[in-house]
Design an enzyme around this catalytic site. Structure first.
Site, mmCIF file in Angstrom:
data_model
loop_
_atom_site.group_PDB
_atom_site.id
_atom_site.type_symbol
_atom_site.label_atom_id
_atom_site.label_comp_id
_atom_site.label_asym_id
_atom_site.label_seq_id
_atom_site.Cartn_x
_atom_site.Cartn_y
_atom_site.Cartn_z
ATOM 1 C CD GLU A 171 -2.953 -1.370 2.161
ATOM 2 O OE1 GLU A 171 -3.128 -0.408 2.909
ATOM 3 O OE2 GLU A 171 -3.593 -2.439 2.239
ATOM 4 C CD GLU A 286 -4.546 -7.753 0.799
ATOM 5 O OE1 GLU A 286 -5.411 -7.108 1.406
ATOM 6 O OE2 GLU A 286 -3.325 -7.545 0.936
#
Ligand code: G3I
Length: 396
Positions: A171, A286
């Site tokens: 991220e 994910e």
């Protein structure tokens, strides 16, 4: 709030699955670990459906849950060829207090995986949110890269030979409050934007044979934020590749959200192609679906989730550089979206009463329409071999 349209086919399909999902949902209220509903014999598992197309299927797991819950263990062994530790490999899980190490959940997970010939994905070496407070403070105070390199050496030194793929930086993109598209992390503030290249080099020197990835979310929808995020990630990977840093792939988290409008089908496909053109392999790391309307009948909710997962996978799996699909958990019982780590949209109910239904199995481990939608998406993916997929990723 947007309410996705439901057509006749969806309602019909929903009516067919309603008795099963309703039965298992209420069964969960007892809190017992019920036996999973049998998956029809003729149906391939998710792992088998993926493998037949040169892909792999996996899920994020926690070792304590696998140990405590036989039905979860069975579902994992039936459907997964790869596991991602949901928490255990994060820096604040490994070293909550400086110098006090907790390797045992990772060790156990690796033993379990190897006993059953499953791969393990390394998640994650650098993530702002999972950096322990003591390390964040020290990084800001001393700006000393040895803090990072010691962490990499310790983790990769212990696991590099057993974990073939790492989310080295998790991220890093933030186009809204970041600096030039990059999140303002302690790493970015202490070491500058090129902390990413440096982290990749550091990972490569400690894990010479591993696949090294940047993993991020928010590329999926047709809105300006996701559009900016696609551009920012592309700019980042181009910069990193031009600098000669060892980046092998990108992890697309794919936390889908029924409140975000339509998927950006052609922009997403173009984005995946642009990443593949950089010579990168791609993995959906994910996958799950956040619901928008939890007051609709269960069967309708489940069909909306299934349709969104199918739409996404049809786009993602059309890309030859795609290597695999990992869901963030297997069952709604343990989804982060049900347990207060999300944005709170679905957490109005009592604690541990799962309400989001965005994973392939429901809370009682019965497969839901999302399971079948994923099976179908995998089965209809173009049948490339794993080596053809690998070649697609390096043919740029
Ligand atoms: O286990 C403790 C418990 O003892 C304590 O009472 C409780 C109080 O807060 O915390 C529990 O730990 C929580 C842990 O999940 C287990 O439930 C942590 O606070 C919580 O921060 C942690 O959240 C995880 C989060 O990453 C942060 O590590 C989520 O489970 C996990 O699903 C989530 O995963 C992330 C990916 O790594 C990156 N992409 C987004 C994804 C979802 O946020």
């Amino acid at each position: 709030m947007r309410t996705p349209g439901v057509d006749r086919r969806t309602l019909l399909a929903a009516a067919l699955v309603a008795p099963i999902t309703a039965r298992f949902d209420s069964a969960h209220a007892t809190g017992s670990d019920l036996r999973a509903a049998p998956v029809p014999r003729r149906s391939p598992s998710l792992a088998q459906a993926a493998k037949a197309r040169g892909l792999y299927f996996g899920a994020a797991v926690r070792m304590d849950q696998i140990t405590d819950e036989p039905s979860l263990r069975s579902a994992v062994l039936r459907d997964c060829a790869a596991l991602t530790p949901e928490i255990h490999l994060k820096w604040n899980s490994l070293e909550w207090r400086r110098g006090e190490f907790n390797f045992s959940p990772v060790d156990q997970l690796l033993d379990f995986a190897e006993a059953h010939a499953l791969h393990v994905r390394g998640h994650t070496l650098i993530w702002e949110r999972s950096t322990p407070d003591w390390a964040r403070a020290d990084i800001m105070k001393r700006r000393d890269w040895t803090l990072v390199s010691n962490h990499f050496e310790r983790v990769l030194g212990r696991y590099a030979g057993r974990v073939a793929e790492w989310d080295v930086v998790n991220e890093p993109i933030d186009t809204q409050t970041g600096a030039q598209g990059l999140r303002r992390t302690v790493f970015q503030q202490a070491f500058g934007a090129t902390y990413i290249e440096r982290a990749l080099e550091e990972a490569r020197s400690n894990a010479p044979h591993a696949r090294l990835l940047i993993n991020d979310y928010g590329f999926d929808y047709d809105n300006p934020v996701d559009g900016d995020r696609r551009s920012a990630l592309l700019a980042l990977v181009r910069r990193v590749r031009r600098a000669g840093a060892p980046l092998d792939g990108v992890g697309l988290q794919a936390h889908l959200d029924l409140d975000k409008g339509p998927l950006a089908a052609s922009a997403l496909a173009g984005f995946l192609q642009a990443l593949a053109d950089e010579g990168l392999s791609l993995t959906v790391t994910e996958l799950d679906v956040k619901e928008a309307d939890v007051r609709a009948p269960l069967a309708v909710r489940d069909q909306r989730v299934a349709d969104e997962a199918r739409r996404y996978l049809d786009i993602a799996l059309a890309q030859p550089a795609m290597r695999g699909v990992v869901t963030w958990g297997l069952t709604d019982r343990h989804s982060w979206l049900s347990q207060g780590d999300g944005d709170g949209r679905l957490n109005a109910g009592p604690a541990r009463n799962p309400t989001n239904r965005g994973l392939p199995y429901d809370a009682a481990l019965a497969p839901k329409p999302m399971y079948w939608a994923m099976t179908e998406a995998l089965t209809s993916a173009s049948p490339l071999t794993a080596s053809a997929r690998a070649r697609a990723a390096v043919s740029a």
